[in-house]
Design a protein around this motif. Structure first.
Motif, PDB file in Angstrom:
ATOM      1  N   ILE A  13       4.722 -45.206  15.111  1.00 13.66           N
ATOM      2  CA  ILE A  13       5.669 -44.208  15.589  1.00 13.66           C
ATOM      3  C   ILE A  13       5.255 -42.826  15.108  1.00 13.66           C
ATOM      4  O   ILE A  13       4.500 -42.676  14.143  1.00 13.66           O
ATOM      5  N   LYS A  16       8.162 -37.437  14.273  1.00 13.24           N
ATOM      6  CA  LYS A  16       9.496 -37.097  14.780  1.00 13.24           C
ATOM      7  C   LYS A  16      10.364 -38.340  14.871  1.00 13.24           C
ATOM      8  O   LYS A  16      11.533 -38.331  14.458  1.00 13.24           O
ATOM      9  N   GLN A  17       9.798 -39.428  15.403  1.00 16.15           N
ATOM     10  CA  GLN A  17      10.547 -40.680  15.490  1.00 16.15           C
ATOM     11  C   GLN A  17      10.892 -41.206  14.103  1.00 16.15           C
ATOM     12  O   GLN A  17      11.995 -41.711  13.871  1.00 16.15           O
ATOM     13  N   GLU A  20      13.838 -39.314  12.741  1.00 15.10           N
ATOM     14  CA  GLU A  20      15.084 -39.744  13.373  1.00 15.10           C
ATOM     15  C   GLU A  20      15.522 -41.102  12.844  1.00 15.10           C
ATOM     16  O   GLU A  20      16.713 -41.347  12.627  1.00 15.10           O
ATOM     17  N   TRP A  79      13.378 -51.998  16.973  1.00 18.31           N
ATOM     18  CA  TRP A  79      13.089 -50.599  17.298  1.00 18.31           C
ATOM     19  C   TRP A  79      12.525 -50.458  18.704  1.00 18.31           C
ATOM     20  O   TRP A  79      13.010 -49.662  19.508  1.00 18.31           O
ATOM     21  N   SER A  83      14.211 -48.986  22.137  1.00 14.98           N
ATOM     22  CA  SER A  83      13.563 -47.885  22.857  1.00 14.98           C
ATOM     23  C   SER A  83      13.394 -48.233  24.328  1.00 14.98           C
ATOM     24  O   SER A  83      13.609 -47.396  25.214  1.00 14.98           O
TER      25      SER A  83
END
Length: 317
Positions: A13, A16-17, A20, A79, A83
């Protein structure tokens, strides 16, 4: 073994992910990478990529609470399945749930439904693409000879528990519930015993602040009409499963139309797999204040949402 496999790049990932996921600023992720505290790899374009499992372990070590940590051993599965669900692809979610049911990890199923909603998957979409398939999963396995009636009923109980938990937790936390005098009468007519779809509608209405008179399954249609008159309900909602033909809707509409009074107008909403034939196939469509037929929960949620946004939030103007 997990039910979902990922290629060597898929469980990586971005920063940024990662930020978060563990709810910190992206600059913190980059700083930890620069300081050598958080391992990462670089893409051909020189962008950092972090292994999701390593990130979860790093967060645990720092005492950072991460919702995904509850799914220990399945963090990557959850995850990437979530998504995908956010893009409308629920196949990975259902594969994961199917494996958990077979391995008796039912707590994971409950938590995943909650997690999907927390991450932005709308409740109506969860009903259509997660809860409804859980019910059909048991039925399909039984028909193919791979399961039993017990499995089908077991899956139905899982969905029932999820719906009941949703109702009670939403009431306890306050949710979006608003005091209201709006009343809806809900029931499954005739010899209809499959009421989980109707319970999904109940949850949606209650969370919008409706008072629901829930009559349950196998209810004579005349009892629905009596309840509407007694409580001056603005809506009567019935659910008919695929076990019955489209004629079931016609019979219900006929009985309700014979008892309809313009002094107590109401909307008739009829849902179920066969409802996609539409109102053109029914008589008495002009009798009711409005007649809605829906074959999925998202259609009902969209319709009631539009009504809520109109004129003083009332279905009957």
């Amino acid at each position: 073994m997990h039910s979902i496999s990922f290629n060597p790049v898929a469980n990586q990932i971005s920063t940024k992910q990662a930020a978060e996921l563990i709810q910190v600023h992206e600059s913190s992720i980059k700083r930890w990478c620069n300081d050598g505290e958080l391992q990462f790899t670089l893409t051909e374009g020189r962008h950092r990529r972090l292994a999701l499992e390593n990130l979860i372990e790093f967060a645990r070590g720092r005492g950072i609470e991460v919702p995904l940590a509850w799914f220990r051993g399945f963090e990557a599965d959850v995850w990437f399945s979530t998504s995908a669900a956010l893009t409308g692809d629920y196949s990975s979610v259902m594969s994961l749930i199917g494996s958990w049911i077979k391995s008796n990890r039912i707590g994971y199923v409950y938590r995943l439904v909650e997690y999907l909603n927390d991450q932005g998957v709308e409740w109506a979409a969860i009903c259509d693409h997660v809860l409804a398939p859980i019910m059909t999963l048991g039925a399909e396995e039984w028909k193919s000879g791979c399961g039993t009636r017990v499995d089908e009923h077991y899956n139905a109980e899982i969905v029932n528990d999820i719906l009941q938990f949703r109702r009670h937790s939403h009431r306890h936390l306050g949710g979006n519930v608003r005091p209201s005098s709006r009343i809806a009468v809900l029931g499954c007519p005739g010899s209809e015993f499959h009421e989980l779809g109707l319970m999904m509608v109940r949850v949606i209405l209650e969370e919008l602040g409706w008072s629901v008179i829930y009559l349950g399954s196998n209810v004579p249609v005349i009892d629905l009409a009596d309840a509407q008159r007694k409580y001056s309900a603005e809506m009567v909602c019935i659910s008919i499963s695929s076990a019955q033909t489209f004629a079931g809707y016609s019979r219900a509409a006929e009985v309700l139309a014979s008892c309809y009074s313009d002094e107590r107008p109401y909307v008739l909403a009829m849902g179920g797999p066969e409802a996609n034939q539409g109102t053109d196939e029914l008589s008495y469509t002009d009798t009711f204040k409005e007649l809605l037929m829906f074959s999925d929960i998202q259609t009902f949620a969209s319709w009631i949402g539009q009504k809520e946004s109109q004129g003083a939030h009332r279905v009957i103007g």
